[in-house]
Scaffold this motif. Structure first.
Motif, mmCIF file in Angstrom:
data_model
loop_
_atom_site.group_PDB
_atom_site.id
_atom_site.type_symbol
_atom_site.label_atom_id
_atom_site.label_comp_id
_atom_site.label_asym_id
_atom_site.label_seq_id
_atom_site.Cartn_x
_atom_site.Cartn_y
_atom_site.Cartn_z
ATOM 1 N N PRO A 94 29.330 53.109 52.628
ATOM 2 C CA PRO A 94 28.762 52.316 51.531
ATOM 3 C C PRO A 94 28.756 50.846 51.913
ATOM 4 C CG PRO A 94 30.479 53.814 50.742
ATOM 5 C CD PRO A 94 30.558 53.817 52.240
ATOM 6 N N VAL A 95 27.888 50.080 51.276
ATOM 7 C CA VAL A 95 27.864 48.637 51.486
ATOM 8 C C VAL A 95 27.834 47.960 50.124
ATOM 9 C CG1 VAL A 95 25.347 48.628 51.772
ATOM 10 C CG2 VAL A 95 26.697 46.678 52.558
ATOM 11 N N MET A 96 28.709 46.964 49.943
ATOM 12 C CA MET A 96 28.806 46.246 48.673
ATOM 13 C C MET A 96 28.291 44.821 48.867
ATOM 14 S SD MET A 96 32.158 45.404 46.302
ATOM 15 C CE MET A 96 32.278 47.096 45.688
ATOM 16 N N PHE A 97 27.333 44.421 48.029
ATOM 17 C CA PHE A 97 26.836 43.057 47.992
ATOM 18 C C PHE A 97 27.507 42.356 46.809
ATOM 19 C CE2 PHE A 97 23.576 45.527 50.091
ATOM 20 C CZ PHE A 97 23.195 44.715 51.154
ATOM 21 N N ALA A 98 28.139 41.213 47.090
ATOM 22 C CA ALA A 98 28.929 40.543 46.055
ATOM 23 C C ALA A 98 28.483 39.095 45.896
ATOM 24 C CB ALA A 98 30.416 40.593 46.396
ATOM 25 N N PHE A 99 28.550 38.624 44.659
ATOM 26 C CA PHE A 99 28.204 37.234 44.357
ATOM 27 C C PHE A 99 28.894 36.801 43.080
ATOM 28 C CE2 PHE A 99 24.601 40.226 44.079
ATOM 29 C CZ PHE A 99 24.676 40.554 42.729
ATOM 30 N N ASN A 100 29.175 35.510 43.009
ATOM 31 C CA ASN A 100 29.717 34.920 41.780
ATOM 32 C C ASN A 100 28.571 34.431 40.910
ATOM 33 O OD1 ASN A 100 32.404 34.759 43.510
ATOM 34 N ND2 ASN A 100 32.942 34.439 41.371
ATOM 35 N N GLY A 101 28.860 33.511 40.004
ATOM 36 C CA GLY A 101 27.824 33.169 39.045
ATOM 37 C C GLY A 101 27.660 31.691 38.803
ATOM 38 N N GLY A 102 28.112 31.226 37.667
ATOM 39 C CA GLY A 102 27.961 29.830 37.265
ATOM 40 C C GLY A 102 27.029 29.700 36.064
ATOM 41 N N PRO A 103 25.708 29.535 36.306
ATOM 42 C CA PRO A 103 25.060 29.311 37.597
ATOM 43 C C PRO A 103 25.594 28.052 38.286
ATOM 44 C CG PRO A 103 23.427 29.782 35.892
ATOM 45 C CD PRO A 103 24.737 29.535 35.192
ATOM 46 N N GLY A 104 25.664 28.123 39.595
ATOM 47 C CA GLY A 104 26.142 27.007 40.384
ATOM 48 C C GLY A 104 27.417 27.287 41.148
#
Length: 517
Positions: A94-104
């Motif tokens: 499996p591959v996990m794509f991760a990101f935070n938010g904000g925006p910014g």
């Protein structure tokens, strides 16, 4: 942790000039990928975990609009770090794509706080880490179960527009959604990973992004993700944005206020869960009618309601009554510990700091961010330039106000929401599952608001019960700064990706064994 760095390959000019450095004349330079791959090994109790880390910027291209077809034109340079464990069998990881938010917000928080093979020692409420800041091996990394790609949204981290392009074209819900989806498609193609199970993990506005991106991947490309992790979610901004005529945030924030009050000793001798249960019952049953009554509410009833609310959230009932029973979150965070001369954290209500103005109506700064961010700032810059050997001629933007104003143009005259995107995805993709993580002391995205939105999703009841797993932690928005919560969340993510949680549900004996242990 032992590192064995390898030189950048010919197609990964990590040591070459940046796009900015190659600009010349009136014509923008043609940008190139700038990627550096290094080889690492993480020592775990069960044995070594060998992996590669590829850090840098990739150039995304688009087909120009118009009647005449042309080759793809560069429009963005997105920064990411990809962690890949060499395959040992025929089944793709499996591959996990991760990101935070904000925006910014860059993705440093999930990257070094929870998911990556290295983690920051940030400290916790009452004991934030002091410099020199350091990284530790993360024995609970999701890399044990899935390859990991952490990507920074436009104008955060090292992500920037391509030469000649403007960044604000990506500063909006739909534009950001399309950019991140394009990055995922590009990564799957470059790395020949189209048959890998795909997971998305977002935090805060990153959960708004994850829901929108997952739906767009299905709607536009027929790419069905295996799962979405929603960490401190916000799926309908109408549930958390205090605005004239909108009483929903007052209802949904009340249980969070009660939990924060409990953290500061306002409910001595009571269990947190008992306090939360009482606050939720009041917010769902009595409180809506009290607010709806408005000027029709008898003065004695209003006074009684203020006393009830004040007791629940740990503040003076007279203050609640003067607020017309409507307690705004920044006002609450300034009021709760006013007598002690302290303000309370928004991202994590367990944190406090001295009040600059003891009479201020609202908190002026967030002590939880102020006390956690320096350790993340120091370590991400040291880590990228040191262990991962990537440098850039621009500043790594941990948190950037330059993304504002953020566009929500598709939501004119209505609440910004992605709950409909999430529901549509779950209806279209029967194998997609959702893991939801709430912090009780999170005054940025309150758990009760998320509970409410999830319960209203336009999906069959059995899908709500079987495909959405909800977990709670005795910490705030970034619950992984609280060590017991970090360990629990890491375990829940592992179970979710590997399917161990579903196996436990299918096997009642497994649940009995776990309860016995």
């Amino acid at each position: 942790m032992s590192d064995q760095p390898s030189p950048a390959r010919a197609d990964q000019p990590g040591a070459g000039p940046s796009a900015a450095e190659t600009r010349g004349g009136d014509k923008p330079a043609i940008p190139e990928d700038r990627l550096v791959t290094t080889v690492h090994s993480l020592s775990l109790p069960e044995g070594p975990l060998d992996y590669t880390a590829t850090a840098g910027t990739v150039v995304l291209k688009e087909e120009p609009e118009g009647e005449e077809y042309d080759r793809g034109a560069a429009y963005a340079e997105l920064f990411s770090v990809s962690y890949v464990v060499p395959g040992t069998d025929d089944a793709p990881r499996p591959v996990m794509f991760a990101f935070n938010g904000g925006p910014g917000a860059s993705t440093v928080w999930l990257h070094l706080g929870l998911l990556g093979p290295r983690r920051v020692e940030s400290g916790d409420a009452g004991a934030p880490a002091a410099p020199p800041h350091q990284l530790l091996d993360n024995h609970e990394t999701i890399l044990k179960d899935a390859d990991l790609v952490v990507v920074d949204a436009m104008t955060t981290g090292y992500s920037r527009p391509a030469p000649g392009q403007k960044p604000n074209r990506h500063h909006g819900l739909a534009e950001d959604r399309d950019l991140i989806a394009a990055f995922i498609i590009d990564w799957l193609t470059r790395n020949r990973r189209w048959t890998s199970p795909i997971y998305l993990a977002g935090e805060s506005y990153g959960t708004t992004r994850a829901s929108a991106v997952a739906a767009h991947l299905m709607d536009r490309y027929y790419v069905a993700v295996a799962g979405i992790a929603l960490i401190s979610p916000v799926l309908d901004f109408g549930t958390i944005v205090f605005s004239a005529g909108n009483d929903r945030p007052y209802l949904h924030y009340l249980p969070t206020y009660a939990a924060i009050a409990h953290a500061h000793g306002k409910h001595e001798g009571r269990l947190l869960q008992d306090v939360v249960d009482e606050a939720e019952a009041f917010a769902e049953q009595e409180y809506p009618a009290l607010l709806a009554a408005g000027a029709r509410l008898d003065p004695a009833q209003k006074q009684e309601a203020a006393a009830r609310i004040g007791a629940l959230i740990g503040v003076d009932p007279d203050w609640v009554e003067r607020a017309d029973l409507r307690v705004e979150h920044l006002a609450f965070l300034a009021e709760l510990l006013r007598e002690e001369g302290l303000v309370t954290g928004r991202i994590d209500g367990r944190f406090t700091a001295p009040a600059g103005n003891g009479n201020s109506a609202r908190m002026e700064t967030d002590p939880s961010i102020d006390q956690l961010a320096p350790s993340y700032t120091a370590t991400i810059n040291q880590y990228l330039g040191g262990e991962l050997e990537f440098t850039s001629d621009v500043v790594y933007e941990i948190m950037s106000g330059r993304v504002h104003p953020w566009s929500y143009k598709d939501f004119e005259n209505r609440s910004v929401e992605v709950a409909s995107d999430l529901a549509r995805l779950l209806r279209k993709s029967p194998h997609t599952t959702v893991l939801v993580s709430h912090g009780y002391h999170d005054a940025a995205t309150p758990f009760h608001a998320s509970e409410h939105v999830l319960a209203q999703l336009a999906i069959p009841r059995e899908d709500y019960s079987d495909r959405i797993r909800v977990e709670y932690y005795e910490a705030g928005h970034m619950m992984y700064c609280h060590e017991p919560s970090r360990l629990a969340l890491s375990q829940h993510l592992s179970e979710w990706v590997t399917g161990a949680d579903a196996a436990a549900v299918d096997d009642p004996d497994a649940e009995d064994d776990a309860a016995t242990e």
